[in-house]
Design a protein around this motif. Structure first.
Motif, PDB file in Angstrom:
ATOM      1  N   ASN A  33       0.942  -1.117   0.074  1.00 34.92           N
ATOM      2  CA  ASN A  33       0.151   0.032  -0.006  1.00 34.92           C
ATOM      3  C   ASN A  33       1.046   1.383  -0.032  1.00 34.92           C
ATOM      4  N   PRO A  34       0.904   2.116  -1.069  1.00 37.37           N
ATOM      5  CA  PRO A  34       1.693   3.168  -1.299  1.00 37.37           C
ATOM      6  C   PRO A  34       1.793   4.163  -0.018  1.00 37.37           C
ATOM      7  N   VAL A  35       0.527   4.367   0.556  1.00 33.55           N
ATOM      8  CA  VAL A  35       0.309   5.447   1.789  1.00 33.55           C
ATOM      9  C   VAL A  35       0.752   4.711   3.173  1.00 33.55           C
ATOM     10  N   LEU A  36       1.119   3.882   3.226  1.00 34.61           N
ATOM     11  CA  LEU A  36       1.324   3.063   4.790  1.00 34.61           C
ATOM     12  C   LEU A  36       2.898   2.665   4.565  1.00 34.61           C
ATOM     13  N   TYR A  85       8.814   4.240   2.985  1.00 34.75           N
ATOM     14  CA  TYR A  85       7.583   4.030   2.494  1.00 34.75           C
ATOM     15  C   TYR A  85       7.738   3.346   1.148  1.00 34.75           C
ATOM     16  N   HIS A  93       7.417   3.394  -1.893  1.00 35.11           N
ATOM     17  CA  HIS A  93       7.930   4.030  -3.067  1.00 35.11           C
ATOM     18  C   HIS A  93       9.682   4.493  -2.860  1.00 35.11           C
ATOM     19  N   GLU A  94       9.904   4.314  -1.705  1.00 39.77           N
ATOM     20  CA  GLU A  94      11.474   4.606  -1.593  1.00 39.77           C
ATOM     21  C   GLU A  94      12.379   3.533  -1.715  1.00 39.77           C
ATOM     22  N   LEU A  95      11.683   2.266  -2.170  1.00 37.03           N
ATOM     23  CA  LEU A  95      12.175   1.012  -2.529  1.00 37.03           C
ATOM     24  C   LEU A  95      12.350   0.572  -4.002  1.00 37.03           C
ATOM     25  N   SER A  96      13.314  -0.114  -4.161  1.00 33.99           N
ATOM     26  CA  SER A  96      13.551  -0.320  -5.630  1.00 33.99           C
ATOM     27  C   SER A  96      12.642  -1.658  -5.987  1.00 33.99           C
ATOM     28  N   MET A 110      14.027  -4.476  -3.992  1.00 32.54           N
ATOM     29  CA  MET A 110      14.155  -4.795  -2.803  1.00 32.54           C
ATOM     30  C   MET A 110      12.724  -4.625  -2.267  1.00 32.54           C
ATOM     31  N   SER A 139      12.622  11.527  -3.711  1.00 32.64           N
ATOM     32  CA  SER A 139      13.305  11.272  -2.666  1.00 32.64           C
ATOM     33  C   SER A 139      14.359  10.089  -3.273  1.00 32.64           C
ATOM     34  N   MET A 150      16.424   6.880  -3.897  1.00 31.40           N
ATOM     35  CA  MET A 150      16.297   5.310  -3.348  1.00 31.40           C
ATOM     36  C   MET A 150      17.451   5.185  -2.099  1.00 31.40           C
ATOM     37  N   ALA A 168      -8.011   1.435   5.267  1.00 31.10           N
ATOM     38  CA  ALA A 168      -6.654   1.938   5.194  1.00 31.10           C
ATOM     39  C   ALA A 168      -6.081   1.683   4.078  1.00 31.10           C
ATOM     40  N   TYR A 169      -6.587   0.412   3.231  1.00 28.63           N
ATOM     41  CA  TYR A 169      -6.173   0.045   1.847  1.00 28.63           C
ATOM     42  C   TYR A 169      -6.810   0.619   0.730  1.00 28.63           C
ATOM     43  N   ARG A 193      -8.478   4.966   1.959  1.00 26.60           N
ATOM     44  CA  ARG A 193      -7.361   6.030   1.858  1.00 26.60           C
ATOM     45  C   ARG A 193      -6.924   6.347   0.498  1.00 26.60           C
ATOM     46  N   ASN A 194      -6.489   5.397  -0.332  1.00 31.34           N
ATOM     47  CA  ASN A 194      -6.098   5.522  -1.591  1.00 31.34           C
ATOM     48  C   ASN A 194      -7.116   6.241  -2.478  1.00 31.34           C
ATOM     49  N   LEU A 237      -1.578  12.739   3.285  1.00 35.36           N
ATOM     50  CA  LEU A 237      -2.439  11.699   3.158  1.00 35.36           C
ATOM     51  C   LEU A 237      -1.404  10.950   2.129  1.00 35.36           C
ATOM     52  N   PRO A 261       2.266  10.050   0.825  1.00 36.86           N
ATOM     53  CA  PRO A 261       3.781  10.171   1.412  1.00 36.86           C
ATOM     54  C   PRO A 261       4.398  10.470  -0.020  1.00 36.86           C
ATOM     55  N   ARG A 262       4.039   9.914  -1.160  1.00 38.32           N
ATOM     56  CA  ARG A 262       4.842  10.089  -2.434  1.00 38.32           C
ATOM     57  C   ARG A 262       4.889  11.672  -2.779  1.00 38.32           C
ATOM     58  N   ARG A 305       5.345  14.323  -0.643  1.00 38.95           N
ATOM     59  CA  ARG A 305       5.648  15.046   0.543  1.00 38.95           C
ATOM     60  C   ARG A 305       7.117  15.844   0.274  1.00 38.95           C
TER      61      ARG A 305
END
Ligand SMILES: Nc1ncnc2c1ncn2[C@@H]1O[C@H](COP(=O)(O)OP(=O)(O)O)[C@@H](O)[C@H]1O
Ligand code: SF4
Ligand SMILES: [Mg+2]
Lengths: 339, 364
Positions: free
Chosen positions: A114-117, A160, A162-165, A168, B6, B8, B276-277, B280-281, B354, B356-357, B359
């Motif tokens: 889930n991209p937001v968690l 998060y 999206h910070e992983l390749s 990974m 951000s 990698m 949450a899954y 939220r998205n 909401l 993080p991508r 931020r």
């Protein structure tokens, strides 16, 4: 409930599945039976569209809505010897069974997280859903597992997705898959989307994990060299059937079914990547109106007169090595000539 | 705006968590806040300057309007009436528009909105302070209720797609969206108020009954709610359908995402997956639309407030337009613009919380 041998964790009996479509019923799984032993890795190999994913999805009852299991049972044996038919579980039992007893890495799931968690939240979610809410303990266990899959544990855990390749993420998913110490982990083409180096790394990690944690694996691949490296037992799937099954060495060096033989003949002797499963003549069969008799007969170079009439059954030949074919002798002969 | 996303984690060199937080905060400060502030100021300036000119392009000026009124009422000569009005107003109709503009801008930089032209001695800022809270209350409540309802109903439609419930709600959503909000206002007054006599429109004039004491007491709060109810209902009805349909399609696409499938395979409880899954998205794209909606509803609120005789900023603006009270109009437009811009900034920041991508990079 049916009897199960002590060392078997999963036993599939005579399983058949169809997909209802407007063009007719797709017979994606036909009378499939096999046993998965504790701590054993079984590979399912076969061309794309042969029904590997369908079999694996049915094991955690995650089939698409238009699928119907028309017959069979999937028996699961707990560590305490209790046996349950997965297909009969209530919704609550099924929810508990998933991931805690059997985890699954789906084919082509690029965005399994889930991209937001944060990764940590998703590990905690998984643990809490199965009654384990001690965050500290979850964290500790997760860090161990992330280390086992050769990631920088702290950093990945607090990241998060999206910070992983891609590589990974896949390793993180492997760590997550064993968080609840399941008896079975199903991996459906877990390396397909990755580059070759990353594929290697994933396979090494998997071998490592299995050695340390000792779970059973169902490994689906159309890359035979990966399957050979991972598996103890290999099953060939063709047109929704298991047409040959046996210990990995028997399968690779003494295959008895023309289809498996063809697959392996096409494998380059050196350990090189190549999409060999497309190199057998002819097209995969239509699963709405499959060929009569042996479904492989339109493509088989050893075909006999009876092949398009009589359906060959999986028969015991060499102990645990079974193949469904009327003309195995010809395959054995052909191999002798090759050498 | 930070141009790169951000890094990698593999590439980043190790550093402590606090260092990373400080570095991140600096980036956001230097780029995001400054950019947003500058944009906000420029937007407010451009919009208010534009309205400044538009206002003066309207036929008649404050003096003409009042002179005409006096002429009709008192039957005195035009010159007499003009002299009387002109002497009481601090407004020179012969000053050039550019001079007026520079005067106004000079005052504005000192945060001075000036006095009302038609009621000398009344500060525009005081009038705005009196009316604005009611508008913010009614519009805010309407949007909030509508947003939440829309999200819940939209998700229900997606989960039960192609069921009778979905079809019924889709029809309902398209129907209420197809009718403009001022028509809804009129329909409510005519059908519920006059035909069915469910309420007395006359009694609901203003924002609260005259005999209650302002403060945190039941009579005041209930009276304020009763007065705001009809505008709020109108705002809800006219925006709800859009939220429902958007949330439905957004939810349906999220339901196809890998991570929802994987969450089910992980054995998570449905409640957790839905909130949450999926939820939220699916809400993320609606947040962007919220900013557009705030401006739209505030703008159309002028008419709605007039229909329900709700004494908010719209009512004040309407009165100012009738008398061509330039300074009051300018003040209201300035505040409306600032409110919309601020709402946009808040929604932007909320989106960042909401998702993080966005931020660090401050963009999608
Ligand atoms: N949801 C579905 N509806 C109809 N047919 C399907 C569906 N999913 C898979 N199939 C068909 O079932 C057969 C087996 O597919 P699959 O199990 O995905 O094979 P594999 O994993 O070996 O590539 C294929 O012919 C495929 O087209
Ligand atoms: S049964 Fe006949 S057609 Fe089928 S694989 Fe064997 S030889 Fe070929
Ligand atoms: Mg597949």
């Amino acid at each position: 409930m049916g009897k199960m041998k002590d060392d078997v964790v999963l036993q599939v009996d005579d399983l058949s599945i169809v997909y209802h479509t407007i063009r007719g019923d797709v017979k994606a799984t036909n009378n499939v039976s096999f046993e998965l032993r504790k701590g054993e890795a079984m590979a399912l190999i076969g061309e794309s569209g042969s029904g590997k994913t369908t079999i694996s999805l049915s094991l955690i009852r995650k089939l698409p809505k238009n699928a119907e299991v028309t017959q069979g049972q999937v028996l699961y044996q707990r560590e305490n010897g209790e046996v349950q038919d997965i297909l009969q579980l209530s919704n609550r039992q099924l929810r508990e069974f998933r991931w805690q007893d059997c985890a699954m890495v789906f084919q082509g799931a690029q965005n399994a997280f889930n991209p937001v968690l944060k990764v940590s939240k998703q590990f905690e979610d998984t643990a809490r859903a199965h009654g384990w809410s001690d965050k500290k303990a979850v964290r500790q266990r997760s860090l161990e597992l992330l280390k086992l899959v050769r990631l920088d544990p702290e950093r990945v855990y607090d990241a998060y997705p999206h910070e992983l390749s891609g590589g990974m993420k896949q390793r993180t998913l492997l760590a997550l898959s064993v968080l609840l110490s399941p008896q079975i982990v199903i991996l459906d083409e877990p390396t397909t989307a990755l580059d070759i180096l990353t594929q290697r790394a994933i396979i090494d990690v998997l071998n490592d994990m299995q050695e340390k944690l000792n779970f059973s694996i169902i490994f689906i691949s159309h890359d035979l060299s990966l399957a050979a490296e991972m598996a103890d037992v290999v099953a060939t799937v063709y047109a929704g059937e298991i047409i040959e099954i046996g210990p990995v060495n028997d399968m690779f060096y003494e295959s008895l079914h023309p289809y498996t033989f063809g697959l392996l003949a096409a494998v380059p002797k050196l350990d090189h990547e190549q999409d060999v499963l497309t190199s057998i003549k002819g097209t995969p069969p239509n699963l709405i109106n499959p060929p009569s008799g042996c479904k492989f007969h339109p493509r088989c170079r050893f075909v006999l007169d009876r092949c398009n009439v009589d359906v060959p059954a999986l028969t015991e030949d060499l102990g645990s090595h079974l193949a469904a074919c009327w003309n195995k002798e010809a395959v054995v002969e052909a191999r002798k000539e090759q050498v | 705006m930070v141009s790169q996303t951000s890094p990698m984690l593999e590439d980043a060199k190790p550093e402590s968590a606090t260092e990373r937080i400080i570095e991140r905060a600096m980036k956001i400060y230097q780029n995001y806040i400054l950019r947003v502030l500058l944009q906000a100021v420029l937007t407010v300036w451009a919009v208010t300057s534009f309205t400044f000119i538009l206002i003066r392009l309207m036929p008649g000026n404050p003096i003409d309007v009042l002179v005409e009124q006096i002429l009709v009422q008192e039957g005195i000569s035009y010159e007499e009436a003009y002299a009387r009005v002109a002497s009481s107003f601090q407004f020179d109709p012969d000053a050039s528009t550019l001079d007026q503009y520079l005067d106004w801008l000079g005052d504005l930089i000192r945060f001075d909105l000036g006095e009302s032209i038609t009621s000398p001695g009344t500060k525009v800022i005081d009038e705005i302070a009196r009316f604005l809270p009611w508008t913010v209350f009614a519009v805010g409540a309407g949007l909030l209720i509508s947003f939440i309802l829309g999200i819940v109903l939209g998700m229900a439609m997606a989960y039960y797609r192609n069921s009778p419930l979905d079809h019924l709600l889709s029809l309902f959503a398209s129907f209420i969206t197809g009718i403009p909000n001022y028509i809804w206002g009129l329909l409510i007054v005519i059908i519920l108020g006059i035909q069915f006599g469910l309420f007395n429109v006359g009694q609901l004039r203003g924002t609260y009954a005259s005999d209650v004491e302002i403060g945190f007491n039941y009579p005041f709060i209930s009276s304020a709610l009763a007065h705001a109810a009809l505008p709020i209902i109108t705002y809800v009805i006219s925006t709800l359908g859009g939220w429902m349909l958007n949330m439905k399609s957004s939810t349906m696409s999220v339901l196809n995402e890998d991570y929802v499938n994987v969450a089910e395979a992980r054995g998570l409880r449905d409640s957790r997956i839905i909130s949450a899954y999926v939820g939220r998205n699916a809400m993320l794209p609606l947040f962007t639309q919220l900013t557009i909606s705030i401006g739209f509803v505030l703008g159309s609120g002028v008419v709605i407030e007039e229909i329900f005789v709700y004494w908010g900023l719209g009512h004040y603006l309407f009165a100012s337009i009738t008398t061509r009270d330039y300074t009051s109009m300018q003040g209201v437009f300035l505040i409306l613009t600032m409110t919309v811009v601020m709402a946009n900034v808040l929604a932007d920041l909320g989106y960042g919380l909401l998702d993080p991508r966005v931020r660090v990079s401050g963009e999608k």
